[in-house]
Design an enzyme around this catalytic site. Structure first.
Site, PDB file in Angstrom:
ATOM      1  N   LYS A  15       0.824  -1.207   0.000  1.00 38.00           N
ATOM      2  CA  LYS A  15       0.000   0.000   0.000  1.00 38.00           C
ATOM      3  C   LYS A  15       0.864   1.265   0.000  1.00 38.00           C
ATOM      4  CE  LYS A  15      -3.978  -2.018   2.552  1.00 38.00           C
ATOM      5  NZ  LYS A  15      -4.717  -1.940   3.856  1.00 38.00           N
ATOM      6  N   PHE A  65     -15.206   4.304   7.770  1.00 37.04           N
ATOM      7  CA  PHE A  65     -13.839   4.525   7.266  1.00 37.04           C
ATOM      8  C   PHE A  65     -13.733   4.359   5.744  1.00 37.04           C
ATOM      9  CE2 PHE A  65     -14.147   0.040   8.533  1.00 37.04           C
ATOM     10  CZ  PHE A  65     -13.675  -0.619   7.417  1.00 37.04           C
ATOM     11  N   ARG A 103      -1.203 -14.093   5.110  1.00 36.68           N
ATOM     12  CA  ARG A 103      -1.975 -13.415   6.173  1.00 36.68           C
ATOM     13  C   ARG A 103      -1.214 -13.464   7.499  1.00 36.68           C
ATOM     14  NH1 ARG A 103      -6.614 -10.111   5.218  1.00 36.68           N
ATOM     15  NH2 ARG A 103      -7.450 -10.675   7.249  1.00 36.68           N
ATOM     16  N   THR A 109      -5.183  -6.885  11.401  1.00 32.65           N
ATOM     17  CA  THR A 109      -5.524  -5.673  10.639  1.00 32.65           C
ATOM     18  C   THR A 109      -5.122  -4.396  11.383  1.00 32.65           C
ATOM     19  OG1 THR A 109      -7.423  -6.882   9.747  1.00 32.65           O
ATOM     20  CG2 THR A 109      -7.452  -4.482   9.495  1.00 32.65           C
ATOM     21  N   ARG A 123       2.332  -5.704   9.743  1.00 33.39           N
ATOM     22  CA  ARG A 123       1.389  -4.657  10.157  1.00 33.39           C
ATOM     23  C   ARG A 123       1.716  -4.058  11.526  1.00 33.39           C
ATOM     24  NH1 ARG A 123      -4.317  -7.057   7.780  1.00 33.39           N
ATOM     25  NH2 ARG A 123      -4.248  -5.884   5.827  1.00 33.39           N
ATOM     26  N   HIS A 148      -2.005  -5.230   1.919  1.00 36.18           N
ATOM     27  CA  HIS A 148      -3.249  -5.987   1.788  1.00 36.18           C
ATOM     28  C   HIS A 148      -2.892  -7.412   1.410  1.00 36.18           C
ATOM     29  CE1 HIS A 148      -7.245  -7.268   0.514  1.00 36.18           C
ATOM     30  NE2 HIS A 148      -6.625  -7.842  -0.510  1.00 36.18           N
TER      31      HIS A 148
END
Ligand code: CDP
Ligand code: MG
Length: 247
Positions: A15, A65, A103, A109, A123, A148
């Site tokens: 991202k 959001f 993942r 997240t 993350r 992502h």
């Protein structure tokens, strides 16, 4: 060889916050074949237009959001005055347990949860940003979490077909059925056309290879030439980097 396992694929997006913080190399290292056993099946640098952003995050439509999430993935938040730097890196990884392996390396997240529960995950390096209304009142938060990754095999198929044409992926690596298109399909301002006009962009010409599900959708759409969600999900990949979905 278990063909289904070997061909499992997942979509990764590096991202805009990861690009701005120059974390690309670090992310690619963590996801490398040495660490994950997964191989690249596709890679591209993408200017993310609104249509692609909305299709990608369609499940979040209506959430507080959502508008901010679109601006984030479009690069507008991290590069407000430098549109030429707005981009993401889109990758397809392939191999056994691709979805879950990636993942796990991405982590939770929410970056605060990631730091707490899974230090060392990608993350954990993310940030939380307050969302404010026009009066400056905090109404929620956006999670800038650098990467992502598809959450399920079904999501992976939808997302890979949204971002990649079959010909972006080497023939022997494709996981989903393709078909040779027999018609001419054009696109302009959200609508499908069967004939060319100067402002219309060609999505598919006769003889082009496309995802079978896309050709099925176009055949249905051409009957009514309706516009709508399913056209966006087919057309978006053909508009990538064409300047047709730019603002
Ligand atoms: O990306 P992931 O599948 O882990 O999470 P999601 O629930 O599908 O949300 C998609 C993206 O929206 C997240 O990665 C965050 O960047 C953002 N998000 C947010 O800003 N605020 C939330 N409360 C939830 C998600
Ligand atoms: Mg998700």
């Amino acid at each position: 060889m278990d063909r289904n396992k070997e061909f499992e694929q997942t979509l990764v997006l590096i991202k805009p916050d990861a690009l701005k913080n120059s974390l690309t190399g670090y992310v690619l290292s963590l996801l490398s074949e040495f660490h994950t056993g997964l191989r690249f099946a596709g890679a591209k640098i993408v200017y993310v237009g609104r249509m692609l952003a909305e299709e990608h995050y369609a499940e979040h439509q209506g959430k507080i959001f959502f508008p901010s999430l679109l601006e984030y993935i479009m690069g507008k938040l991290h590069y407000p005055d430098e549109p030429w730097k707005r981009r993401v890196i889109a990758l397809v990884y392939q191999g056994p347990d691709a979805v879950q392996k990636i993942r796990d390396i991405c982590g939770p997240t929410n970056p605060l949860v990631a730091r707490d529960k899974s230090p060392g995950c990608i993350r954990a390096l993310g940030t939380l940003v307050s969302l404010k209304d026009n009066n400056g009142k905090v109404i929620g938060e956006r999670m800038d979490n650098l990467i992502h990754a598809s959450a399920t095999n079904e999501d992976a198929e939808r997302e890979i077909k949204l971002w990649f044409k079959p010909t972006d992926i080497p023939p022997f690596m494709r996981a989903y059925p393709i078909e040779m298109n027999q018609s001419s399909y054009y696109f302009e301002a959200g609508s499908l056309y069967l004939t060319h006009e100067p402002a219309r962009i060609c999505l598919l010409a006769p003889g082009d290879i496309a995802w079978k599900t896309d050709i099925d959708a176009l055949r249905l759409l051409e009957k009514g030439l309706q516009t709508g969600g399913s056209l966006g999900s087919v057309a978006a990949k053909y508009l990538i980097n064409t300047e047709r979905d730019v603002e």
